[in-house]
Design an enzyme around this catalytic site. Sequence first.
Site, mmCIF file in Angstrom:
data_model
loop_
_atom_site.group_PDB
_atom_site.id
_atom_site.type_symbol
_atom_site.label_atom_id
_atom_site.label_comp_id
_atom_site.label_asym_id
_atom_site.label_seq_id
_atom_site.Cartn_x
_atom_site.Cartn_y
_atom_site.Cartn_z
ATOM 1 N N PHE A 31 0.821 -1.204 0.000
ATOM 2 C CA PHE A 31 0.000 0.000 0.000
ATOM 3 C C PHE A 31 0.862 1.265 0.000
ATOM 4 O O PHE A 31 0.688 2.162 -0.833
ATOM 5 C CB PHE A 31 -0.923 -0.039 1.222
ATOM 6 C CG PHE A 31 -1.828 1.148 1.386
ATOM 7 C CD1 PHE A 31 -2.636 1.574 0.349
ATOM 8 C CD2 PHE A 31 -1.885 1.814 2.600
ATOM 9 C CE1 PHE A 31 -3.486 2.669 0.513
ATOM 10 C CE2 PHE A 31 -2.730 2.899 2.776
ATOM 11 C CZ PHE A 31 -3.535 3.325 1.729
ATOM 12 N N VAL A 32 1.820 1.336 0.924
ATOM 13 C CA VAL A 32 2.683 2.518 1.025
ATOM 14 C C VAL A 32 3.790 2.470 -0.024
ATOM 15 O O VAL A 32 4.049 3.456 -0.723
ATOM 16 C CB VAL A 32 3.281 2.630 2.439
ATOM 17 C CG1 VAL A 32 4.322 3.752 2.505
ATOM 18 C CG2 VAL A 32 2.174 2.884 3.461
ATOM 19 N N CYS A 92 10.283 -0.265 3.040
ATOM 20 C CA CYS A 92 8.870 -0.365 3.427
ATOM 21 C C CYS A 92 8.459 -1.786 3.769
ATOM 22 O O CYS A 92 7.433 -1.994 4.435
ATOM 23 C CB CYS A 92 7.975 0.129 2.293
ATOM 24 S SG CYS A 92 8.301 1.794 1.713
ATOM 25 N N ALA A 93 9.205 -2.768 3.289
ATOM 26 C CA ALA A 93 8.819 -4.168 3.495
ATOM 27 C C ALA A 93 8.867 -4.521 4.978
ATOM 28 O O ALA A 93 9.771 -4.106 5.701
ATOM 29 C CB ALA A 93 9.752 -5.088 2.715
ATOM 30 N N ALA A 94 7.897 -5.301 5.413
ATOM 31 C CA ALA A 94 7.843 -5.705 6.823
ATOM 32 C C ALA A 94 6.839 -6.833 6.979
ATOM 33 O O ALA A 94 5.965 -7.034 6.135
ATOM 34 C CB ALA A 94 7.431 -4.531 7.706
ATOM 35 N N SER A 130 6.779 2.441 12.802
ATOM 36 C CA SER A 130 5.373 2.453 13.208
ATOM 37 C C SER A 130 5.210 3.254 14.488
ATOM 38 O O SER A 130 6.083 3.243 15.364
ATOM 39 C CB SER A 130 4.884 1.014 13.447
ATOM 40 O OG SER A 130 3.623 1.017 14.097
ATOM 41 N N TYR A 150 4.936 -6.816 17.355
ATOM 42 C CA TYR A 150 5.173 -5.997 16.164
ATOM 43 C C TYR A 150 5.871 -4.688 16.544
ATOM 44 O O TYR A 150 6.895 -4.327 15.966
ATOM 45 C CB TYR A 150 3.846 -5.707 15.456
ATOM 46 C CG TYR A 150 3.981 -4.725 14.313
ATOM 47 C CD1 TYR A 150 4.552 -5.107 13.112
ATOM 48 C CD2 TYR A 150 3.520 -3.415 14.438
ATOM 49 C CE1 TYR A 150 4.674 -4.205 12.056
ATOM 50 C CE2 TYR A 150 3.630 -2.510 13.393
ATOM 51 C CZ TYR A 150 4.209 -2.910 12.210
ATOM 52 O OH TYR A 150 4.340 -2.019 11.176
ATOM 53 N N GLY A 184 -25.211 1.472 5.015
ATOM 54 C CA GLY A 184 -26.193 2.111 5.884
ATOM 55 C C GLY A 184 -26.422 1.390 7.188
ATOM 56 O O GLY A 184 -27.487 1.543 7.816
#
Length: 326
Positions: free
Chosen positions: A16-17, A75-77, A121, A147, A196
Amino acid sequence: MTDSRVSIAVTGATGFVGSAIVRHLLERTPYRVCVAIRREGALIDTRAEAVKVGDLAPDNHWQALVAGCDVVIHCAARVHVLSDMAADPETEYFRANVAATLNLAEQAAQAGVKRFIFISSIKVNGEHSQPGMPFHADDQARPLDPYGASKHAAEEGLRELARRTSMSVVIVRPVLVYGPGVKANFRNMMRWLDKGIPLPLGAIDNRRSLVALGNLVDLVVRCIDHPNAANQTFLVSDGHDLSTTQLLQRLAHALGKPARLLPVPMHWLTGLASLLGKRAFSQRLCSSLQVDIEKTRTLLDWTPPVGIDEAMNETAAYFLEHKHHG
């Protein structure tokens, strides 16, 4: 002819990042972008150079990726999930997020890489902040799960590496990142609002810092060559904190839907969640987690370029366009 462009290596480039960072870099002509992929055929922007490195492991050989590179953006983790099914999550987190990260950084330093940008993080700071007491970048680390502890250990190892080599290290700790293509709980909230479904979340009086994907990417790119970024730790957010109730209201507006939020008292919610075994999830909804980004603003002369309503609208538009595709 020698390529004079600044060379950037990116890991986690299909995430994503990472994918957003790669897209942004490729639109800026000064950069040559090389990305690490786990297997042949990975979906990446064809303008980037791909290097197959396999899974994020402590014994990877990274020379083909880092040779000739000026900057590595890692970015990999192994990412945090609420229900980790691994037999020994702590060992797995430390294997991927500490041993593999430091192995990459060591090889990068040996190859002459000038700067290593580590996407860490906010969980290094802790799980929640006290009212009116936001986290700061230089606060004592207080990770509370495997983590967060693994990210903290990687940070410590990188700082030690920076002290004994000529490679500078930049640590960026994002809060919850949202934007087009976001998944997990943020996407679930959009799904509930779009359908909704009445939600008992109309009286949540907390404050949460969020960061739009575009703002995070902009900061990471600022850290590539800013002299004040060297060997610093930065927190990043939109600079505009919301309660969970306000977040849902803004998301509903972006989706073009009414926010059907029932004003159930918070202590009722947390009590019921504990009975149902959903305490961690309710804590995310009801507790506060704020960050102070004044250091980031001042040292890097940085202001979040994307407004929160613009970012919400982009996120909602992407969701509505793709909601039937899984």
